[in-house]
Scaffold this active site. Structure first.
Site, mmCIF file in Angstrom:
data_model
loop_
_atom_site.group_PDB
_atom_site.id
_atom_site.type_symbol
_atom_site.label_atom_id
_atom_site.label_comp_id
_atom_site.label_asym_id
_atom_site.label_seq_id
_atom_site.Cartn_x
_atom_site.Cartn_y
_atom_site.Cartn_z
ATOM 1 N NE ARG A 138 18.021 -0.685 0.250
ATOM 2 C CZ ARG A 138 18.894 0.244 0.590
ATOM 3 N NH1 ARG A 138 20.161 -0.037 0.687
ATOM 4 N NH2 ARG A 138 18.489 1.473 0.823
ATOM 5 N N PRO A 142 26.191 -2.280 -6.569
ATOM 6 C CG PRO A 142 25.013 -3.949 -7.652
ATOM 7 C CD PRO A 142 24.833 -2.777 -6.739
ATOM 8 C CD GLU A 143 31.266 1.433 -6.430
ATOM 9 O OE1 GLU A 143 32.280 1.883 -6.984
ATOM 10 O OE2 GLU A 143 31.074 1.515 -5.202
ATOM 11 C CG HIS A 181 13.744 -10.205 -1.606
ATOM 12 N ND1 HIS A 181 12.815 -9.211 -1.389
ATOM 13 C CD2 HIS A 181 14.143 -10.622 -0.374
ATOM 14 C CE1 HIS A 181 12.669 -9.030 -0.084
ATOM 15 N NE2 HIS A 181 13.451 -9.873 0.559
ATOM 16 N NE ARG A 211 28.826 19.808 -12.039
ATOM 17 C CZ ARG A 211 28.214 18.629 -11.929
ATOM 18 N NH1 ARG A 211 28.490 17.664 -12.782
ATOM 19 N NH2 ARG A 211 27.329 18.430 -10.972
#
Ligand SMILES: [Zn+2]
Length: 275
Positions: A112, A2-3, A93, A155
């Site tokens: 997970r 999920p973003e 789960h 960076r």
């Protein structure tokens, strides 16, 4: 994973069920996920009124009375459902149930188990170790071309890896970086230090558009994102490159979308459209 748009979708869906509602009980079915749950987790939350829900990057922040904040990160495969009647028996789960006084169950599922569910005090939220280094919110005024260019130029990374870095900008992951770079016509292999102000302006504009469109579509459902009411997100139907390796680019119709691996993550792009 999920973003930002998926987490924002979850936040918006939970708000009417949780805001100004008292949690009557919290049931945990294991000791923790990525980290152990706090001591007396259920006792600390039970009987507390939820004031509001916000989002910071990919984190949900649920503010409760007595200055308590419930922090939730969905990790790789976390999923939250709102259950109102005929509540199913918890599956393998289904790790946590948050039950409200109105009889609604908010169920946290995570096959997970890379998710994070923890508590903090409101006064320490800004300095919290999970949150303090997160960069600007891309849909806020704190995110602009000058800020982005400065962070990128500092960076020595590819632009793809730089935009995945939560310190540079909050909430982006593989999907929305791939789609934003495609629409900005920037090769994912370009070095972030070579991004000038014009390209940074374009990126800021495009990232905002892509995220807004994705939020309006309820996020992207690939493997496991569902909205809390069980409906699917549908932004995946608007992808130009993500997961489309081997397909002809829909924009130039000259070359096939390529998939490469950058820092262990898949990147999808058009070598003709993106330079
Ligand atoms: Zn193309």
């Amino acid at each position: 994973m999920p973003e930002l748009p998926e987490v924002e979708t979850v936040k918006r869906a939970l708000t009417p069920y949780l805001e100004n509602t008292v949690l009557s009980s919290v049931i945990t079915r294991r000791k923790g996920l990525r980290f152990p749950f706090p001591d007396q987790f259920s006792e600390k939350l039970s009987g507390k009124r939820i004031i509001n829900i916000t989002r910071r990057g990919k984190y949900l922040l649920i503010y409760l009375e007595e200055d308590l904040v419930l922090i939730i990160h969905l990790g790789m495969s976390g999923h939250i459902r709102v259950l109102q009647k005929n509540i199913p028996i918890p599956g393998k789960h289904d790790h946590i149930d948050f039950i409200t006084q109105k009889g609604v169950t908010i169920r946290y599922n995570d096959p997970r188990r890379f998710g994070i569910v923890t508590l903090a005090k409101r006064e320490f939220i800004r300095s919290h170790k999970l949150l303090k280094n997160i960069g600007p919110e891309p849909l806020s005024n704190n995110f602009n071309a000058v800020v982005l260019m400065k962070k990128l130029n500092g960076r020595n990374l590819t632009i793809k890896c730089a935009l995945l870095d939560q310190k540079i900008v909050a909430g982006l992951g593989n999907i929305y970086v791939s789609e934003s770079l495609f629409r900005s016509r920037i090769s994912p292999k370009r070095l972030s230090k070579n991004i000038g102000i014009k390209k940074a302006e374009e990126l800021v504009k495009i990232i905002r558009i892509v995220l807004t469109e994705a939020i309006n579509a309820g996020g992207s459902t690939l493997n496991n994102h569902r909205r809390p009411d069980g409906k699917l997100g549908y932004f995946q139907h608007q992808f130009f490159v993500y997961g489309k390796n081997g397909e002809l680019c829909g924009h130039c119709e000259k070359v096939k979308i390529k998939k490469i691996i950058q820092a262990g993550r898949s990147t999808f792009f058009c070598s003709n459209c993106q330079r």
